[in-house]
Motif scaffolding. Structure first.
Motif, PDB file in Angstrom:
ATOM      1  N   ASN A  73      77.803  74.397  37.528  1.00  0.00           N
ATOM      2  CA  ASN A  73      76.395  74.755  37.658  1.00  0.00           C
ATOM      3  C   ASN A  73      75.622  73.942  38.699  1.00  0.00           C
ATOM      4  N   GLN A  74      76.335  73.219  39.553  1.00  0.00           N
ATOM      5  CA  GLN A  74      75.637  72.396  40.547  1.00  0.00           C
ATOM      6  C   GLN A  74      76.100  72.668  41.969  1.00  0.00           C
ATOM      7  N   GLY A  75      76.642  73.830  42.213  1.00  0.00           N
ATOM      8  CA  GLY A  75      77.075  74.186  43.558  1.00  0.00           C
ATOM      9  C   GLY A  75      78.350  73.478  43.969  1.00  0.00           C
ATOM     10  N   HIS A  76      78.525  73.348  45.276  1.00  0.00           N
ATOM     11  CA  HIS A  76      79.727  72.711  45.825  1.00  0.00           C
ATOM     12  C   HIS A  76      79.496  71.215  46.025  1.00  0.00           C
ATOM     13  N   VAL A  77      80.548  70.451  45.803  1.00  0.00           N
ATOM     14  CA  VAL A  77      80.537  69.025  46.136  1.00  0.00           C
ATOM     15  C   VAL A  77      81.821  68.722  46.895  1.00  0.00           C
ATOM     16  N   GLU A  78      81.799  67.650  47.654  1.00  0.00           N
ATOM     17  CA  GLU A  78      82.974  67.251  48.414  1.00  0.00           C
ATOM     18  C   GLU A  78      83.703  66.152  47.641  1.00  0.00           C
ATOM     19  N   PHE A  91      90.498  63.626  38.868  1.00  0.00           N
ATOM     20  CA  PHE A  91      89.311  62.962  39.389  1.00  0.00           C
ATOM     21  C   PHE A  91      88.115  63.411  38.563  1.00  0.00           C
ATOM     22  N   LYS A  92      87.264  62.457  38.200  1.00  0.00           N
ATOM     23  CA  LYS A  92      86.104  62.764  37.381  1.00  0.00           C
ATOM     24  C   LYS A  92      84.844  62.811  38.229  1.00  0.00           C
ATOM     25  N   LEU A  93      84.137  63.927  38.148  1.00  0.00           N
ATOM     26  CA  LEU A  93      82.837  64.063  38.796  1.00  0.00           C
ATOM     27  C   LEU A  93      81.800  63.781  37.705  1.00  0.00           C
ATOM     28  N   ASN A  94      81.316  62.555  37.673  1.00  0.00           N
ATOM     29  CA  ASN A  94      80.435  62.106  36.602  1.00  0.00           C
ATOM     30  C   ASN A  94      79.151  62.929  36.511  1.00  0.00           C
ATOM     31  N   GLY A  95      78.843  63.372  35.298  1.00  0.00           N
ATOM     32  CA  GLY A  95      77.588  64.074  35.039  1.00  0.00           C
ATOM     33  C   GLY A  95      77.535  65.495  35.554  1.00  0.00           C
ATOM     34  N   MET A  96      78.638  66.039  36.044  1.00  0.00           N
ATOM     35  CA  MET A  96      78.616  67.384  36.620  1.00  0.00           C
ATOM     36  C   MET A  96      79.215  68.436  35.692  1.00  0.00           C
ATOM     37  N   GLY A  97      79.319  68.110  34.412  1.00  0.00           N
ATOM     38  CA  GLY A  97      79.764  69.083  33.426  1.00  0.00           C
ATOM     39  C   GLY A  97      78.572  69.817  32.852  1.00  0.00           C
TER      40      GLY A  97
END
Length: 137
Positions: A73-78, A91-97
């Protein structure tokens, strides 16, 4: 029927008095509903955490790379994948769940490494040269 946000697979909802009529005119029983959450084609969920996978090729895994990850729900990230990344590395993307009641989950990305099925003659020669230099053959 009101189903609460973030309800988990297998949870039950009781609807009092909405089941079958009781025996000999007794009160109606309860209706129990079991929740089944449909699978998403890309994401898996565990609580507030979202899980997905990202394929990279063996050269990207060996040398390192940057990949674009579509979050839920936050678009694309690199995501920077370091050199030497092994298949299955997470790899964990913190807070992006997911978020609910002020809490935020994480987005966990599992790396899948693909191996080419066909190699050009030059690519095959380079891999053989690498194998010889590293003592693999």
């Amino acid at each position: 029927i009101k189903i609460q946000p973030m309800i988990e697979e297998g949870k039950k909802i009781r609807l009092s008095g909405q089941g079958h009529s009781g025996i000999s005119g007794g009160p109606a029983g309860d209706l129990l509903l079991t929740i089944h959450v449909a699978e998403h084609p890309v994401y898996r969920r565990n609580g507030l955490d979202i899980y997905s996978s990202q394929a990279i090729d063996m050269v990207q895994a060996a040398l390192g790379c940057k990949v674009r990850i579509q979050t839920y729900n936050q678009g694309h990230v690199e995501l920077k994948v370091p050199a030497g990344t092994q298949p299955g590395k997470r790899f964990k993307l913190n807070g992006m769940g997911l978020s609910h009641n002020g809490q935020h989950g994480d987005h966990v990305v599992e790396i899948l490494v693909t191996i080419p099925q066909k190699l050009s003659a030059k690519a095959k020669s380079l891999l053989q040269q690498y194998a010889q230099e590293t003592g693999l053959v």
